[in-house]
Design a protein around this motif. Sequence first.
Motif, mmCIF file in Angstrom:
data_model
loop_
_atom_site.group_PDB
_atom_site.id
_atom_site.type_symbol
_atom_site.label_atom_id
_atom_site.label_comp_id
_atom_site.label_asym_id
_atom_site.label_seq_id
_atom_site.Cartn_x
_atom_site.Cartn_y
_atom_site.Cartn_z
ATOM 1 N N ALA A 100 -2.868 -2.619 11.902
ATOM 2 C CA ALA A 100 -2.103 -1.447 12.330
ATOM 3 C C ALA A 100 -1.987 -0.413 11.211
ATOM 4 C CB ALA A 100 -0.708 -1.882 12.777
ATOM 5 N N ASP A 101 -2.352 -0.797 9.999
ATOM 6 C CA ASP A 101 -2.211 0.097 8.851
ATOM 7 C C ASP A 101 -3.550 0.780 8.563
ATOM 8 O OD1 ASP A 101 -0.264 0.205 6.067
ATOM 9 O OD2 ASP A 101 -2.383 0.727 5.856
ATOM 10 N N ALA A 102 -3.527 2.093 8.432
ATOM 11 C CA ALA A 102 -4.773 2.838 8.220
ATOM 12 C C ALA A 102 -5.468 2.400 6.930
ATOM 13 C CB ALA A 102 -4.492 4.332 8.182
ATOM 14 N N ARG A 103 -4.704 1.911 5.970
ATOM 15 C CA ARG A 103 -5.289 1.450 4.700
ATOM 16 C C ARG A 103 -5.449 -0.057 4.658
ATOM 17 N NH1 ARG A 103 -5.580 4.139 -0.010
ATOM 18 N NH2 ARG A 103 -4.839 2.297 -1.121
ATOM 19 N N LEU A 104 -5.386 -0.693 5.802
ATOM 20 C CA LEU A 104 -5.535 -2.148 5.895
ATOM 21 C C LEU A 104 -4.546 -2.881 4.988
ATOM 22 C CD1 LEU A 104 -9.467 -2.351 5.700
ATOM 23 C CD2 LEU A 104 -8.039 -2.137 7.757
ATOM 24 N N GLY A 105 -3.419 -2.243 4.745
ATOM 25 C CA GLY A 105 -2.403 -2.882 3.915
ATOM 26 C C GLY A 105 -2.690 -2.818 2.431
ATOM 27 N N LEU A 106 -3.647 -2.004 2.033
ATOM 28 C CA LEU A 106 -3.955 -1.907 0.600
ATOM 29 C C LEU A 106 -2.904 -1.068 -0.113
ATOM 30 C CD1 LEU A 106 -7.834 -1.415 0.699
ATOM 31 C CD2 LEU A 106 -6.534 -3.515 0.318
#
Length: 588
Positions: A100-106
């Motif tokens: 769900a996070d555009a940065r894949l949680g990075l």
Amino acid sequence: MSDVVAIKDQVEAAVQAALSKVLPAELAGTGPVVRRSDRADFQANGTLAVAKKAARSPRDIGADVAGRLAGLTAEVSGPGFLNITVPDDLVWSAVAARLADARLGLTTPRTGERVVVDYSAPNVAKEMHVGHLRSSVIGDALVRVLTHLGADVTRQNHIGDWGTQFGMLIQYLDEHPRVSWKGRGAETMSALDGLYKAARAEFEADPAFANRSRARVVALQAGDAATLGVWRDLVAESEKAFEVIYDRLGVLLDGGDFDGESRYNDALPDVVDELLRTGIATESDGAVVTFTDGVTGPEGEPVPLIVRKKDGGFGYAATDLATIRLRVDHYKADRILYVVDARQALHFRMVFDTARRAGWLPEAVQTQHVPFGTVLGTDGRPFKTRSGKTVRLADLLDDAEAAIRTVLEAKEHDFADAELDAVVHAAGIAAIKYADLSNTRTKDYVFDVDQMVATTGNTGVYLQYAHARVRSILRKADAAAVQGPMTAAGVIPVDVTLPAHPTEKALALILDAFDATLRDVALALEPHRLCGYLYDVATAFTRFYDACPVLKADDDAVRANRLALCDLTGQTLATGLDLLGIQAPERM
Ligand code: ARG
């Protein structure tokens, strides 16, 4: 800021919290060490070190901690390790959160850090060699990773565009006006390289030409308009040719990043004066030199760093000292990285030491030589053509593309010509870059095209295949509309209450380590760690896909969870490859 917390970090926090309840207050700060384990999902071994101080047995503390790990299953093993198993809902929640996070949680732990990266740095009028390839590819991967983690990165391409060799070259051109070298695009460098060799030969054979060449150096340094004009042409044409290569290689460097040696000319007298005035440099045999404590030759004699030569000319060292001043004062660098081959280690050690003592390099600014090993031929010797010449970069790329074209054409495919060409290009570049990046940076490696384009094993092409396979599954799911309704954010919904198959869990836990891996890469400045990680992702995906039907799953919710795993795998591979400067085609 991402609010996705890695499972490993959650486990670490839970163990920490339990430890602090179990231990006396003064020992409570002791951080546990949590890592992935074959025995369970994670292993924690923070108890061993503190047990002694707490005068309790580590197994006893371990049991106490295990009993307080809310939501996790833990078992004491061996001398007091904890084998920890995480519940399936935690695993699925992490997949959902990253997806769900555009940065894949990075995360962006390097926000605010200003880094100057000095890399590539080929020489004008000389063919780029494999050493410049390594610098370009490694430097670019570091630039991409640091930028992704939030750092403010300035690229500097410190090309060799100044020096006495230009006198010879310009004089030769003047005397051989019909030699053609301009406007040949990618071929310019070869033409110039040939010219350089011809000029050098004449310089050595004919003392009168050598004298005229020396006079030309004086004219160049004095700013003679005609001489400068030719020099400018040489630099401009070389820069154009370098940019063609960077474009082809998919390296970020462009015209704005050139930071040639000539840029520092005017600063050099001042560099030397200040070093002399402060007593850091001394005159020795007519030259101006500095010494660094502990740097000695084979007989124990101090080794000089030459900042001004006997003939009054400035050395490579003087220019590098000037770059430091500019990078600190103008670019406000917190950190300066020099991605240059390992043989220049001593040069950088002495340059950094001199700059530090001269006060040009404040304590807070870190300089670091990021060395790399030599590229070897299959004969184990430094990579050269059969006739002993430098290998042209463009030829290497051609070879890799030809090899991968053969591989691709042997397979069944329905590519139209243009798409095939694009894939061949992407895979050829991937083969070369990945072979370079996946080897431990400081080690030598053997340049072996056939091995580089292999579609199995730890190669860039294999990873591109893995990515394309995932994308193809997702396309089929889309076409068959089997993934069920998407969430409001357009993401495949995940049912966190479903049990996780061991291969699903294993894949999810590897995907969970993406952020930690990137942080490691940035810390060690070692892109091979990212390569190894992506390879682990791809092999874990294969194990999962072999064990768990995705499109043919017999339950909608199970299928959706598996598609979510596919999607996160695909995005992780694509992002990771991009951070290595490698494309991830949709189809292979
Ligand atoms: N042009 C040099 C070479 O080809 C590399 C320069 C590296 N960068 C630096 N700041 N010294 O060896």
